[in-house]
Design an enzyme around this catalytic site. Structure first.
Site, mmCIF file in Angstrom:
data_model
loop_
_atom_site.group_PDB
_atom_site.id
_atom_site.type_symbol
_atom_site.label_atom_id
_atom_site.label_comp_id
_atom_site.label_asym_id
_atom_site.label_seq_id
_atom_site.Cartn_x
_atom_site.Cartn_y
_atom_site.Cartn_z
ATOM 1 N N ASP A 21 6.864 3.910 1.967
ATOM 2 C CA ASP A 21 7.131 3.676 3.388
ATOM 3 C C ASP A 21 6.048 4.317 4.263
ATOM 4 O OD1 ASP A 21 8.495 2.747 5.576
ATOM 5 O OD2 ASP A 21 9.981 4.345 5.590
ATOM 6 N N HIS A 38 -1.261 -1.458 5.149
ATOM 7 C CA HIS A 38 -0.914 -2.027 3.839
ATOM 8 C C HIS A 38 -2.123 -1.999 2.900
ATOM 9 C CE1 HIS A 38 2.888 -3.023 5.483
ATOM 10 N NE2 HIS A 38 2.495 -4.037 6.218
ATOM 11 N N LEU A 132 2.454 2.618 -19.836
ATOM 12 C CA LEU A 132 3.312 2.599 -18.648
ATOM 13 C C LEU A 132 3.823 1.187 -18.350
ATOM 14 C CD1 LEU A 132 4.286 4.011 -15.914
ATOM 15 C CD2 LEU A 132 2.149 3.163 -14.948
HETATM 16 C C1 FPP Z 1 6.355 -0.101 3.954
HETATM 17 O O1 FPP Z 1 5.680 0.371 5.070
HETATM 18 C C2 FPP Z 1 5.501 -0.864 3.060
HETATM 19 C C3 FPP Z 1 5.685 -2.179 2.699
HETATM 20 C C4 FPP Z 1 6.805 -2.983 3.191
HETATM 21 C C5 FPP Z 1 4.748 -2.885 1.815
HETATM 22 C C6 FPP Z 1 4.173 -2.098 0.674
HETATM 23 C C7 FPP Z 1 2.980 -2.818 0.189
HETATM 24 C C8 FPP Z 1 1.836 -2.255 -0.261
HETATM 25 C C9 FPP Z 1 1.622 -0.802 -0.389
HETATM 26 C C10 FPP Z 1 0.666 -3.104 -0.622
HETATM 27 C C11 FPP Z 1 0.796 -4.026 -1.790
HETATM 28 C C12 FPP Z 1 1.483 -3.487 -2.970
HETATM 29 C C13 FPP Z 1 1.122 -3.706 -4.251
HETATM 30 C C14 FPP Z 1 2.046 -3.288 -5.313
HETATM 31 C C15 FPP Z 1 -0.141 -4.340 -4.646
HETATM 32 P P1 FPP Z 1 6.123 -0.177 6.484
HETATM 33 O O2 FPP Z 1 5.322 -1.382 6.804
HETATM 34 O O3 FPP Z 1 7.606 -0.388 6.506
HETATM 35 O O4 FPP Z 1 5.744 1.039 7.416
HETATM 36 P P2 FPP Z 1 6.452 1.502 8.778
HETATM 37 O O5 FPP Z 1 7.859 1.888 8.423
HETATM 38 O O6 FPP Z 1 5.618 2.665 9.207
HETATM 39 O O7 FPP Z 1 6.384 0.333 9.717
#
Ligand code: FPP
Length: 247
Positions: A21, A38, A132
């Site tokens: 997050d 991201h 893993l």
């Molecule tokens: C949450 O932060 C994150 C996500 C919903 C996406 C996670 C994706 C990645 C790290 C990239 C791709 C992953 C892989 C496995 C290749 P948020 O957007 O909810 O952050 P916020 O709460 O600060 O808005």
């Protein structure tokens, strides 16, 4: 002493799950669009996967895209899917070389075709790897998963393949997306939120929870090691009392 050396390799959590997050907030703090968060989150994914493989964790599940995330602005959803395809196609050979097996949980058929195909290819390519197991939760939510399992069990009962009397906890285990995995013993969430957000609700019944204020793009394998060290200093009682555990 190095952080990694402080970890007792004989007492590792077999399965670690992470709610990644804070990408959006991290980007905002850097005065950049959310997608920048991201993209930097992928660097954390790489570091954490490397760290988990290095110390011998068996299963690592990452909450990459929830069922609820489909409701985000279309531009962000499209960018996330593209990032996923690009990352997997770029990393798959390295993952394979490092004996990592890629698995998914969630309704991956609902993902864009190129994304779905890339995942199928990557899963097939790494299916015999014994290091893993990296599990990506994609278009996943726990309530969706449990509902789906119950529907399948109901069908088996209706068609006389299963008697309702024989249903127990292990029956549900067997119909969940995680049917061949140990339950996570350790759940980490970054970015200061203290929520589970519809993630592995059944499976984390006895998991230890760990929350850090770091946003996901700042999280690295050293942070994972610190979290595991914290886990190893907890007493897990599973409903028993302390003296029973010690004896
Ligand atoms: C949450 O932060 C994150 C996500 C919903 C996406 C996670 C994706 C990645 C790290 C990239 C791709 C992953 C892989 C496995 C290749 P948020 O957007 O909810 O952050 P916020 O709460 O600060 O808005």
């Amino acid at each position: 002493m190095n952080l990694v050396d402080k970890i007792d390799k004989s007492k590792l959590p077999q399965h670690i799950a992470i709610i990644m997050d804070g990408n959006g907030r991290w980007a905002k703090e850097h005065h950049k669009p959310r997608v920048f968060g991201h993209k930097n989150g992928v660097k954390s994914v790489r570091s954490v996967v490397e760290g988990a493989a290095e110390i011998g964790v068996k299963f690592l599940t990452l909450y990459a895209f929830s069922t609820e995330n489909w409701k985000r602005p279309k531009l962000e959803v499209t960018a996330l899917m593209q990032l996923l395809v690009n990352t997997i196609s770029k990393e798959i050979n390295d993952l394979d070389k490092n004996n990592v097996r890629l698995l998914t949980i969630g309704n991956i058929e609902s993902l864009p075709k190129d994304c779905y195909n890339e995942l199928l290819y990557a899963k097939e390519k790494t299916k015999n790897n014994t290091g893993l197991s990296l599990v990506l939760a994609l278009s996943y939510s726990s309530k969706w998963e449990i509902t789906d399992a119950i529907k399948k069990i109901a069908w088996e009962v209706e068609n006389k393949k299963l008697s309702s009397d024989s249903i127990d906890e292990s029956t549900l285990d067997n119909y969940l997306n995680t049917f061949n995995m140990p339950d996570p013993e350790f759940l980490i969430r970054t970015s200061g939120e203290h929520r589970i957000s519809n993630f592995l609700l059944w499976q984390i019944a006895y998991a230890e929870l760990y929350f850090t204020n770091k946003h996901w793009p700042d999280f690295r394998k050293e942070d994972l090691f610190e979290a595991i060290f914290d886990f190893q200093n907890r007493e897990r009682r599973f409903g028993l009392i302390s003296e029973q555990i010690k004896n």
